[in-house]
Motif scaffolding. Structure first.
Motif, PDB file in Angstrom:
ATOM      1  N   PRO A  58     -22.717  72.610  26.664  1.00 52.91           N
ATOM      2  CA  PRO A  58     -21.711  71.812  27.323  1.00 52.91           C
ATOM      3  C   PRO A  58     -21.736  72.163  28.887  1.00 52.91           C
ATOM      4  O   PRO A  58     -22.298  73.399  29.012  1.00 52.91           O
ATOM      5  CB  PRO A  58     -20.447  72.069  26.749  1.00 52.91           C
ATOM      6  N   ARG A  59     -20.586  71.775  29.553  1.00 51.85           N
ATOM      7  CA  ARG A  59     -20.473  72.359  30.813  1.00 51.85           C
ATOM      8  C   ARG A  59     -20.111  73.575  31.030  1.00 51.85           C
ATOM      9  O   ARG A  59     -20.346  74.338  31.922  1.00 51.85           O
ATOM     10  CB  ARG A  59     -19.592  71.273  31.758  1.00 51.85           C
ATOM     11  N   ARG A  60     -19.008  74.022  30.265  1.00 45.45           N
ATOM     12  CA  ARG A  60     -18.518  75.313  30.040  1.00 45.45           C
ATOM     13  C   ARG A  60     -19.049  75.938  28.896  1.00 45.45           C
ATOM     14  O   ARG A  60     -18.954  75.588  27.921  1.00 45.45           O
ATOM     15  CB  ARG A  60     -16.897  75.340  30.057  1.00 45.45           C
ATOM     16  N   ILE A  61     -19.623  77.315  29.432  1.00 40.63           N
ATOM     17  CA  ILE A  61     -20.593  78.053  28.294  1.00 40.63           C
ATOM     18  C   ILE A  61     -19.875  79.518  28.371  1.00 40.63           C
ATOM     19  O   ILE A  61     -19.921  80.121  29.391  1.00 40.63           O
ATOM     20  CB  ILE A  61     -21.850  78.047  28.395  1.00 40.63           C
ATOM     21  N   GLY A  62     -19.402  79.921  27.223  1.00 42.72           N
ATOM     22  CA  GLY A  62     -18.743  81.250  26.897  1.00 42.72           C
ATOM     23  C   GLY A  62     -19.819  82.096  26.286  1.00 42.72           C
ATOM     24  O   GLY A  62     -21.154  81.700  25.805  1.00 42.72           O
ATOM     25  N   THR A  63     -19.712  83.372  26.288  1.00 46.30           N
ATOM     26  CA  THR A  63     -20.413  84.174  25.574  1.00 46.30           C
ATOM     27  C   THR A  63     -21.017  84.085  24.198  1.00 46.30           C
ATOM     28  O   THR A  63     -22.067  84.401  23.823  1.00 46.30           O
ATOM     29  CB  THR A  63     -20.019  85.584  25.940  1.00 46.30           C
ATOM     30  N   HIS A  64     -20.060  83.310  23.549  1.00 44.09           N
ATOM     31  CA  HIS A  64     -20.528  83.026  21.881  1.00 44.09           C
ATOM     32  C   HIS A  64     -20.817  81.323  21.899  1.00 44.09           C
ATOM     33  O   HIS A  64     -21.018  81.038  20.571  1.00 44.09           O
ATOM     34  CB  HIS A  64     -19.586  83.241  21.046  1.00 44.09           C
ATOM     35  N   THR A  65     -20.792  80.430  23.002  1.00 42.38           N
ATOM     36  CA  THR A  65     -21.165  79.266  22.906  1.00 42.38           C
ATOM     37  C   THR A  65     -22.709  78.865  22.594  1.00 42.38           C
ATOM     38  O   THR A  65     -23.690  79.521  23.005  1.00 42.38           O
ATOM     39  CB  THR A  65     -20.703  78.424  24.262  1.00 42.38           C
ATOM     40  N   SER A  66     -22.868  77.905  21.634  1.00 38.80           N
ATOM     41  CA  SER A  66     -24.046  77.272  21.454  1.00 38.80           C
ATOM     42  C   SER A  66     -24.353  76.320  22.642  1.00 38.80           C
ATOM     43  O   SER A  66     -23.749  75.701  23.092  1.00 38.80           O
ATOM     44  CB  SER A  66     -24.308  76.602  20.110  1.00 38.80           C
ATOM     45  N   VAL A  67     -25.697  76.498  23.165  1.00 38.82           N
ATOM     46  CA  VAL A  67     -26.202  75.840  24.486  1.00 38.82           C
ATOM     47  C   VAL A  67     -27.093  74.841  23.860  1.00 38.82           C
ATOM     48  O   VAL A  67     -28.035  75.102  23.254  1.00 38.82           O
ATOM     49  CB  VAL A  67     -26.909  76.600  25.379  1.00 38.82           C
ATOM     50  N   TRP A 129     -24.148  85.805  24.769  1.00 31.69           N
ATOM     51  CA  TRP A 129     -24.702  85.777  26.108  1.00 31.69           C
ATOM     52  C   TRP A 129     -23.954  86.618  27.229  1.00 31.69           C
ATOM     53  O   TRP A 129     -22.854  86.856  26.787  1.00 31.69           O
ATOM     54  CB  TRP A 129     -24.265  84.185  26.779  1.00 31.69           C
ATOM     55  N   CYS A 130     -24.749  87.065  28.023  1.00 31.97           N
ATOM     56  CA  CYS A 130     -23.995  87.867  29.152  1.00 31.97           C
ATOM     57  C   CYS A 130     -23.318  86.813  30.001  1.00 31.97           C
ATOM     58  O   CYS A 130     -23.921  85.906  30.193  1.00 31.97           O
ATOM     59  CB  CYS A 130     -24.836  88.596  29.754  1.00 31.97           C
ATOM     60  N   THR A 131     -22.462  87.185  30.809  1.00 37.15           N
ATOM     61  CA  THR A 131     -21.616  86.499  31.599  1.00 37.15           C
ATOM     62  C   THR A 131     -22.847  86.623  32.900  1.00 37.15           C
ATOM     63  O   THR A 131     -23.452  87.485  33.161  1.00 37.15           O
ATOM     64  CB  THR A 131     -20.378  86.811  32.080  1.00 37.15           C
ATOM     65  N   GLY A 132     -23.130  85.274  33.673  1.00 39.68           N
ATOM     66  CA  GLY A 132     -23.796  85.310  34.787  1.00 39.68           C
ATOM     67  C   GLY A 132     -24.863  83.818  34.662  1.00 39.68           C
ATOM     68  O   GLY A 132     -24.635  83.095  33.673  1.00 39.68           O
ATOM     69  N   THR A 172     -45.639  75.124  33.491  1.00 35.41           N
ATOM     70  CA  THR A 172     -44.062  74.728  33.642  1.00 35.41           C
ATOM     71  C   THR A 172     -44.206  73.189  33.681  1.00 35.41           C
ATOM     72  O   THR A 172     -44.816  72.561  34.577  1.00 35.41           O
ATOM     73  CB  THR A 172     -43.578  75.332  34.636  1.00 35.41           C
ATOM     74  N   ILE A 173     -43.219  72.643  32.819  1.00 34.66           N
ATOM     75  CA  ILE A 173     -43.226  71.056  32.653  1.00 34.66           C
ATOM     76  C   ILE A 173     -41.930  70.960  33.294  1.00 34.66           C
ATOM     77  O   ILE A 173     -41.572  69.739  33.954  1.00 34.66           O
ATOM     78  CB  ILE A 173     -43.311  70.627  31.425  1.00 34.66           C
ATOM     79  N   ALA A 174     -40.958  71.756  33.021  1.00 35.84           N
ATOM     80  CA  ALA A 174     -39.415  71.498  33.670  1.00 35.84           C
ATOM     81  C   ALA A 174     -38.758  72.871  33.713  1.00 35.84           C
ATOM     82  O   ALA A 174     -39.050  73.937  33.080  1.00 35.84           O
ATOM     83  CB  ALA A 174     -38.789  70.590  32.959  1.00 35.84           C
ATOM     84  N   THR A 175     -37.589  72.993  34.621  1.00 29.94           N
ATOM     85  CA  THR A 175     -36.959  74.123  34.691  1.00 29.94           C
ATOM     86  C   THR A 175     -35.643  73.801  34.454  1.00 29.94           C
ATOM     87  O   THR A 175     -35.178  72.410  34.888  1.00 29.94           O
ATOM     88  CB  THR A 175     -37.134  74.696  36.206  1.00 29.94           C
ATOM     89  N   PHE A 176     -34.682  74.679  34.322  1.00 26.24           N
ATOM     90  CA  PHE A 176     -33.152  74.271  34.082  1.00 26.24           C
ATOM     91  C   PHE A 176     -32.423  75.480  34.307  1.00 26.24           C
ATOM     92  O   PHE A 176     -33.011  76.692  34.304  1.00 26.24           O
ATOM     93  CB  PHE A 176     -32.952  73.654  32.544  1.00 26.24           C
ATOM     94  N   HIS A 177     -30.992  75.535  34.355  1.00 28.77           N
ATOM     95  CA  HIS A 177     -30.478  76.780  34.357  1.00 28.77           C
ATOM     96  C   HIS A 177     -28.875  76.455  33.771  1.00 28.77           C
ATOM     97  O   HIS A 177     -28.523  75.211  33.662  1.00 28.77           O
ATOM     98  CB  HIS A 177     -30.037  77.193  35.818  1.00 28.77           C
ATOM     99  N   PHE A 178     -28.070  77.547  33.344  1.00 34.34           N
ATOM    100  CA  PHE A 178     -26.934  77.256  33.041  1.00 34.34           C
ATOM    101  C   PHE A 178     -26.127  78.680  33.198  1.00 34.34           C
ATOM    102  O   PHE A 178     -26.667  79.682  33.326  1.00 34.34           O
ATOM    103  CB  PHE A 178     -26.657  77.081  31.412  1.00 34.34           C
ATOM    104  N   ARG A 179     -24.746  78.449  33.497  1.00 33.33           N
ATOM    105  CA  ARG A 179     -23.941  79.647  33.821  1.00 33.33           C
ATOM    106  C   ARG A 179     -23.069  79.894  32.532  1.00 33.33           C
ATOM    107  O   ARG A 179     -22.537  78.898  32.146  1.00 33.33           O
ATOM    108  CB  ARG A 179     -23.169  79.412  35.041  1.00 33.33           C
ATOM    109  N   VAL A 180     -22.761  81.274  32.276  1.00 29.70           N
ATOM    110  CA  VAL A 180     -22.017  81.758  31.237  1.00 29.70           C
ATOM    111  C   VAL A 180     -20.777  82.391  31.911  1.00 29.70           C
ATOM    112  O   VAL A 180     -20.948  83.248  32.876  1.00 29.70           O
ATOM    113  CB  VAL A 180     -22.866  82.577  30.500  1.00 29.70           C
ATOM    114  N   THR A 181     -19.817  82.040  31.308  1.00 26.12           N
ATOM    115  CA  THR A 181     -18.566  82.444  32.093  1.00 26.12           C
ATOM    116  C   THR A 181     -17.844  82.967  31.046  1.00 26.12           C
ATOM    117  O   THR A 181     -17.738  82.794  29.749  1.00 26.12           O
ATOM    118  CB  THR A 181     -17.747  81.573  32.706  1.00 26.12           C
ATOM    119  N   ALA A 182     -16.844  84.120  31.269  1.00 26.32           N
ATOM    120  CA  ALA A 182     -16.024  84.596  30.233  1.00 26.32           C
ATOM    121  C   ALA A 182     -14.607  83.547  30.123  1.00 26.32           C
ATOM    122  O   ALA A 182     -14.143  83.142  31.049  1.00 26.32           O
ATOM    123  CB  ALA A 182     -15.430  86.223  30.792  1.00 26.32           C
ATOM    124  N   ARG A 183     -14.488  83.712  28.669  1.00 24.80           N
ATOM    125  CA  ARG A 183     -13.309  82.699  28.414  1.00 24.80           C
ATOM    126  C   ARG A 183     -12.030  83.629  28.216  1.00 24.80           C
ATOM    127  O   ARG A 183     -12.278  84.435  27.693  1.00 24.80           O
ATOM    128  CB  ARG A 183     -13.776  81.810  27.414  1.00 24.80           C
TER     129      ARG A 183
END
Length: 183
Positions: A58-67, A129-132, A172-183
């Motif tokens: 999802p858009r908001r990812i916490g330390t225990h969120t499934s991505v 997940w670590c935050t970052g 490499t076929i594709a790259t992506f990223h996501f940010r983990v924030t503390a909830r």
């Protein structure tokens, strides 16, 4: 100038390809896989992998969120003759003792065009997940499809035949990223 055989090409297949790249000389393959010829470029028998777009949620990812990672399969993967095509998800991010730092996850075989979905569950990956910022990439690789032990040409063959010795570096076929924030 030498031409490098990159993926299990035989001398016969190289000989057929030489005129197409402007080489007239008969090929000679040395022990390191270099094909000696008068001039020419590097032969790569595999086409460049097609790329795809990766959706992460999802858009908001916490330390225990499934991505959830979704993408349309650009190429067929799995076994084909004596080769196996593999795709993998590779992620890397902040590395601390209690957090998930880097992981490589092999994906199952699928035909080209299939919508792929893979859920990255922190507890299944060994923690949280670590935050970052986490960066990821989807890679494609081809390797020999040999079972354990030597291959025999015929059931009664006295001498075993070796498995083809080649490996293709992951592309490499594709790259992506996501940010983990503390909830």
């Amino acid at each position: 100038m030498g031409v490098r055989v990159l993926s299990g090409m035989t001398a016969a297949s190289v000989a057929l390809a030489l005129p197409a790249v402007g080489l007239a000389a008969a090929p000679m393959i040395d022990p390191h896989g270099a094909v000696t010829a008068s001039r020419g470029p590097v032969l790569d028998p595999l086409p460049a992998p097609r790329t795809t777009h990766v959706f992460v949620g999802p858009r908001r990812i916490g330390t225990h969120t499934s991505v959830l990672v979704r993408f349309r399969q650009p190429m067929t993967t799995g076994y084909s003759g004596d080769e196996r095509a593999i795709e993998a998800l590779e992620i890397s991010g902040p590395s601390r003792p209690v957090c998930i730092g880097s992981r490589r996850i092999l994906l199952g075989a699928a035909p080209a065009g299939t919508m792929m979905r893979h859920r990255l569950r922190p507890r299944w990956l060994g923690g949280r997940w670590c935050t970052g910022l986490y960066r990821g990439r989807l890679t494609y690789q081809v390797e020999p499809a040999c079972g354990p032990g030597p291959i025999r040409a015929m059931p009664a063959a006295p001498t075993p035949i070796a498995c083809p010795m080649f490996i293709m570096a992951p592309r490499t076929i594709a790259t992506f990223h996501f940010r983990v924030t503390a909830r």
